[in-house]
Design a protein around this motif. Structure first.
Motif, PDB file in Angstrom:
ATOM      1  N   PRO A   1      -0.233  -2.681   7.802  1.00 36.84           N
ATOM      2  CA  PRO A   1       0.275  -1.139   7.858  1.00 36.84           C
ATOM      3  C   PRO A   1       0.836  -0.947   6.332  1.00 36.84           C
ATOM      4  O   PRO A   1       1.288   0.157   6.366  1.00 36.84           O
ATOM      5  CB  PRO A   1       1.184  -1.372   9.057  1.00 36.84           C
ATOM      6  CG  PRO A   1       1.846  -2.742   8.802  1.00 36.84           C
ATOM      7  CD  PRO A   1       0.510  -3.607   8.520  1.00 36.84           C
ATOM      8  N   VAL A   2       0.856  -2.051   5.560  1.00 38.17           N
ATOM      9  CA  VAL A   2       1.429  -1.359   3.994  1.00 38.17           C
ATOM     10  C   VAL A   2       0.676  -0.371   3.403  1.00 38.17           C
ATOM     11  O   VAL A   2       1.190   0.629   3.036  1.00 38.17           O
ATOM     12  CB  VAL A   2       1.515  -2.866   3.281  1.00 38.17           C
ATOM     13  CG1 VAL A   2       1.809  -2.396   1.933  1.00 38.17           C
ATOM     14  CG2 VAL A   2       2.441  -3.865   3.839  1.00 38.17           C
ATOM     15  N   THR A   3      -0.831  -0.444   3.388  1.00 39.54           N
ATOM     16  CA  THR A   3      -1.423   0.390   2.919  1.00 39.54           C
ATOM     17  C   THR A   3      -1.866   1.631   4.215  1.00 39.54           C
ATOM     18  O   THR A   3      -2.493   0.905   5.092  1.00 39.54           O
ATOM     19  CB  THR A   3      -2.775  -0.254   2.284  1.00 39.54           C
ATOM     20  OG1 THR A   3      -2.487  -1.319   1.364  1.00 39.54           O
ATOM     21  CG2 THR A   3      -3.743   0.720   1.543  1.00 39.54           C
TER      22      THR A   3
END
Ligand code: PBG
Length: 320
Positions: free
Chosen positions: A5-7
């Protein structure tokens, strides 16, 4: 490599201003050229307004409308009073394009006037060169193409654009322009012009359908891309100032390949069939013309074209 979920690529797609900040390709009217047909008699075209014909009286009015809306460049095509074997109407000083140039030049000093240099609208048989024994003779055609280009420059053209696909025409035209004192007139060569089915509506408008055979003996085979790059390379070596790929949408890979191989300005011709397909589908209610046109033109720019010749140029001031 970070990933979800970072990108989250959707972060920059969330609102229109965010999308605007990261948009990679933009359309600007400055890089569009409107093709215009000049003929002895005007001919309205309700279905394909880009393919209407203007007479010498109506042409300046149309150009006035375009210029005051912000269009900066037009390319002239002529339908002559008479056609003959030698394409006299293409190169004579009193030809229709030469007359149109003399009318427009003083009235629109800022407008870029490009001319299509070809013989097909002017020959009785509709081929782009001189026919000898049923074939288009390359070297005999050069002399007439050269005369045509010089006569356009004399009448006020800013840029000449040879579209005939004869070998050696760029060198021949460059030499003649220089001899006649037009060393500052650039040549935009239709370097990679394919033998395409997408020229149909143009041939109607320009009255240039060949009376026999087809153009495959001089236009490029749609299957070839390396050959297109050779054409571009040779034209640049002969002195072309800018090169063009035509048609545009079915040849985006060729545009991209030329962009990567050459530093010269690169043009693409969004041809009559590309325009007509969208018009027809829009009329049937199958798609939205503005959205489909802007997406098409964006794709052509994204592929690498600097400037685009398109019949939608007349609609762009309202759309952009
Ligand atoms: C030839 C010429 C053609 C087009 C531009 N210049 C037609 C052809 O080669 O048959 C086609 C343009 C279009 O389809 O919009 N003078």
């Amino acid at each position: 490599m970070s990933s979800f979920p970072v990108t989250r690529l959707r972060r920059f797609r969330r609102t229109a201003p965010l999308r605007d900040l990261v948009r990679e390709t933009r359309l600007s009217l400055d890089q569009f050229v409107m093709p215009l047909f000049v003929a002895p008699e005007a001919l309205a075209n309700e279905e394909l307004p880009g393919m209407a014909r203007f007479d010498l009286h109506g042409l300046p009015h149309e150009v006035e409308r375009l210029a005051s809306a912000g269009v900066r460049a037009v390319m002239l095509f002529g339908v002559p009073w008479e056609k003959d074997e030698d394409a006299t109407g293409a190169w004579q000083d009193t030809g229709i394009v030469q007359n149109a140039l003399r009318t427009l030049r003083p009235r629109f000093p800022e407008l870029v006037l490009l001319t299509d240099v070809c013989l097909c609208e002017y020959t009785s048989h509709g081929h782009c060169g001189v026919v000898v024994d049923g074939e288009v003779d390359n070297d005999r055609s050069l002399e007439l193409l050269v005369r045509t280009a010089v006569s356009h420059a004399e009448a006020g053209a800013d840029v000449v654009a040879p579209s005939d696909m004869m070998d050696g025409r760029v060198a021949a035209i460059r030499e003649a322009l220089d001899d006649y004192g037009f060393e500052t007139t650039p040549i935009l060569s239709y370097s990679a012009k394919y033998a395409s089915a997408f020229y149909g509506p143009f041939r109607e408008a320009a009255d240039s359908t060949p009376a026999f055979g087809d153009r495959r003996g001089y236009q490029l085979d749609p299957a070839n891309v390396r050959e297109a790059l050779r054409e571009c390379k040779i034209d640049l070596a002969e002195g072309a100032d800018a090169i063009m790929i035509k048609p545009a949408l079915p040849y985006l890979d060729v545009i991209r390949a030329a962009r990567e191989a050459f530093q010269a300005p690169l043009a693409a011709y969004n041809v009559s069939g590309e325009y007509a397909m969208v018009k027809a589908a829009a009329r049937a209610g199958w798609l939205d013309e503005r959205d489909a046109a802007l997406e098409s033109l964006t794709a052509i720019k994204r592929a690498g074209a600097d400037l685009i010749v398109s019949y939608w140029t007349r609609d762009l001031p309202a759309w952009l």
